[in-house]
Enzyme design. Sequence first.
Site, PDB file in Angstrom:
ATOM      1  N   ASP A  34       0.852  -1.202   0.000  1.00  0.00           N
ATOM      2  CA  ASP A  34       0.000   0.000   0.000  1.00  0.00           C
ATOM      3  C   ASP A  34       0.887   1.252   0.000  1.00  0.00           C
ATOM      4  O   ASP A  34       0.653   2.206  -0.749  1.00  0.00           O
ATOM      5  CB  ASP A  34      -0.885   0.060   1.256  1.00  0.00           C
ATOM      6  CG  ASP A  34      -1.837  -1.117   1.408  1.00  0.00           C
ATOM      7  OD1 ASP A  34      -3.044  -0.923   1.292  1.00  0.00           O
ATOM      8  OD2 ASP A  34      -1.352  -2.241   1.641  1.00  0.00           O
ATOM      9  N   THR A 108      -7.006  -4.616   0.791  1.00  0.00           N
ATOM     10  CA  THR A 108      -5.805  -4.998   1.550  1.00  0.00           C
ATOM     11  C   THR A 108      -6.053  -6.273   2.363  1.00  0.00           C
ATOM     12  O   THR A 108      -5.165  -7.140   2.434  1.00  0.00           O
ATOM     13  CB  THR A 108      -5.365  -3.848   2.479  1.00  0.00           C
ATOM     14  OG1 THR A 108      -5.126  -2.693   1.668  1.00  0.00           O
ATOM     15  CG2 THR A 108      -4.089  -4.181   3.229  1.00  0.00           C
TER      16      THR A 108
HETATM   17  N1  A3P Z   1     -15.224  -0.652   8.674  1.00  0.00           N
HETATM   18  C1  A3P Z   1     -14.209  -0.299   7.864  1.00  0.00           C
HETATM   19  N2  A3P Z   1     -13.066   0.216   8.350  1.00  0.00           N
HETATM   20  C2  A3P Z   1     -12.055   0.550   7.531  1.00  0.00           C
HETATM   21  N3  A3P Z   1     -12.086   0.438   6.197  1.00  0.00           N
HETATM   22  C3  A3P Z   1     -13.202  -0.058   5.664  1.00  0.00           C
HETATM   23  C4  A3P Z   1     -14.320  -0.455   6.457  1.00  0.00           C
HETATM   24  N4  A3P Z   1     -15.285  -0.907   5.629  1.00  0.00           N
HETATM   25  C5  A3P Z   1     -14.785  -0.805   4.377  1.00  0.00           C
HETATM   26  N5  A3P Z   1     -13.552  -0.290   4.387  1.00  0.00           N
HETATM   27  C6  A3P Z   1     -12.654  -0.068   3.241  1.00  0.00           C
HETATM   28  O1  A3P Z   1     -13.389  -0.030   2.034  1.00  0.00           O
HETATM   29  C7  A3P Z   1     -12.764  -0.822   1.032  1.00  0.00           C
HETATM   30  C8  A3P Z   1     -13.712  -1.891   0.570  1.00  0.00           C
HETATM   31  O2  A3P Z   1     -14.048  -2.716   1.673  1.00  0.00           O
HETATM   32  P1  A3P Z   1     -14.647  -4.162   1.478  1.00  0.00           P
HETATM   33  O3  A3P Z   1     -13.600  -4.990   0.797  1.00  0.00           O
HETATM   34  O4  A3P Z   1     -14.951  -4.640   2.865  1.00  0.00           O
HETATM   35  O5  A3P Z   1     -15.853  -3.987   0.628  1.00  0.00           O
HETATM   36  C9  A3P Z   1     -11.475  -1.373   1.647  1.00  0.00           C
HETATM   37  O6  A3P Z   1     -10.425  -0.532   1.200  1.00  0.00           O
HETATM   38  P2  A3P Z   1      -8.838  -0.835   1.399  1.00  0.00           P
HETATM   39  O7  A3P Z   1      -8.615  -2.282   1.256  1.00  0.00           O
HETATM   40  O8  A3P Z   1      -8.251   0.007   0.309  1.00  0.00           O
HETATM   41  O9  A3P Z   1      -8.486  -0.279   2.754  1.00  0.00           O
HETATM   42  C10 A3P Z   1     -11.746  -1.268   3.122  1.00  0.00           C
HETATM   43  O10 A3P Z   1     -10.620  -1.090   3.932  1.00  0.00           O
HETATM   44 MG    MG Z   2      -6.980   0.508   3.532  1.00  0.00          MG
HETATM   45 MG    MG Z   3      -6.432   0.833  -0.011  1.00  0.00          MG
END
Ligand code: A3P
Ligand code: MG
Ligand code: MG
Length: 295
Positions: A34, A108
């Site tokens: 990242d 991630t």
């Molecule tokens: N409760 C939470 N706290 C932090 N990040 C979240 C979150 N819910 C969703 N996200 C972020 O939104 C993106 C999509 O989430 P998901 O895969 O759960 O649908 C991911 O981005 P990143 O992987 O870029 O951080 C994730 O971290």
């Molecule tokens: Mg993230």
């Molecule tokens: Mg990210």
Amino acid sequence: ASRAGQIIKDVMHKGNLGIVEKGLDKNDLQTEADRSAQKCIIGSLSKLFPGVTIIGEEGPHNDQPEDIPSDWIVTEQDKAVLASDCPNEYSKINPQEIVVWVDPLDGTSEYVEGLLDHVTVLIGLAVKGKTVGGVVHQPFYNYELDKQGVGRTLWGLVGLGVGGFVPHPPPSDKFIITTTRSHADAVVNKTLEALKADEIIRVGGAGHKVLMLLEGKAHAYVFASKGCKKWDTCGPEGVLKALGGTLTDIHGNEYNYAKDVSYPNAQGIFATSKHVNHSELISKIPKELKDRFPY
Ligand SMILES: Nc1ncnc2c1ncn2[C@@H]1O[C@H](COP(=O)(O)O)[C@@H](OP(=O)(O)O)[C@H]1O
Ligand SMILES: [Mg+2]
Ligand SMILES: [Mg+2]
Ligand SMILES: [Mg+2]
């Protein structure tokens, strides 16, 4: 985006992911991939477009040029895209009106767990607060069959079109929703139940879920949570919008992507392909669930 994708692969092949938890949330991780991918993208774009605001998930860009390996700085541009005519509506934009939202590695959690095709690199383009274009690069596309693969890059610009993939409509005989696999909670699940899908596909990444809409694997991406941020949605929304789809909050309002907005998409995510009646589907969410947003 594709150079960043190569960096993400290199970190995986080296084997030491350098995982840290962001803040107090065990569900919010950051890896070496990242961090390095963001340096590559923001270092390159800020050099090419010094007057444009660029905001990345992994924090402010404080690196001096000498702190970034020179082979991470990309100066070449995509000739096929540049050969297209720029739509008239973009010919008189000032750099000050542009914000680029960068998610150097979306998905991630899935990257760390080895669900590699859920990972994407997201670059979104907003003008006067509205998303107009985006890039979604999938570094590990088809990786199980094609070990040497270079991934793929999907792009879209409203008024011009899309490239890098073949759009496909969703099936007409069943209704499929895609949603989070690693950030669900009671409100997320109750909202999904209310929409009565035939199938719910839980996958990682906001970028990956919008890919499912673009390629007809789902009708809607629904996430009734404040967890996604502007960098998660701007890039994918740009490609979706260029193809006639829609990404809004769960009330049906578009997000504002101007440089001074708060980062969380605090009213949730509701995205559909152009084959779906967006507002009709939103109207199926019970008022008591909608009333919880923003929370
Ligand atoms: N409760 C939470 N706290 C932090 N990040 C979240 C979150 N819910 C969703 N996200 C972020 O939104 C993106 C999509 O989430 P998901 O895969 O759960 O649908 C991911 O981005 P990143 O992987 O870029 O951080 C994730 O971290
Ligand atoms: Mg993230
Ligand atoms: Mg990210
Ligand atoms: Mg993300």
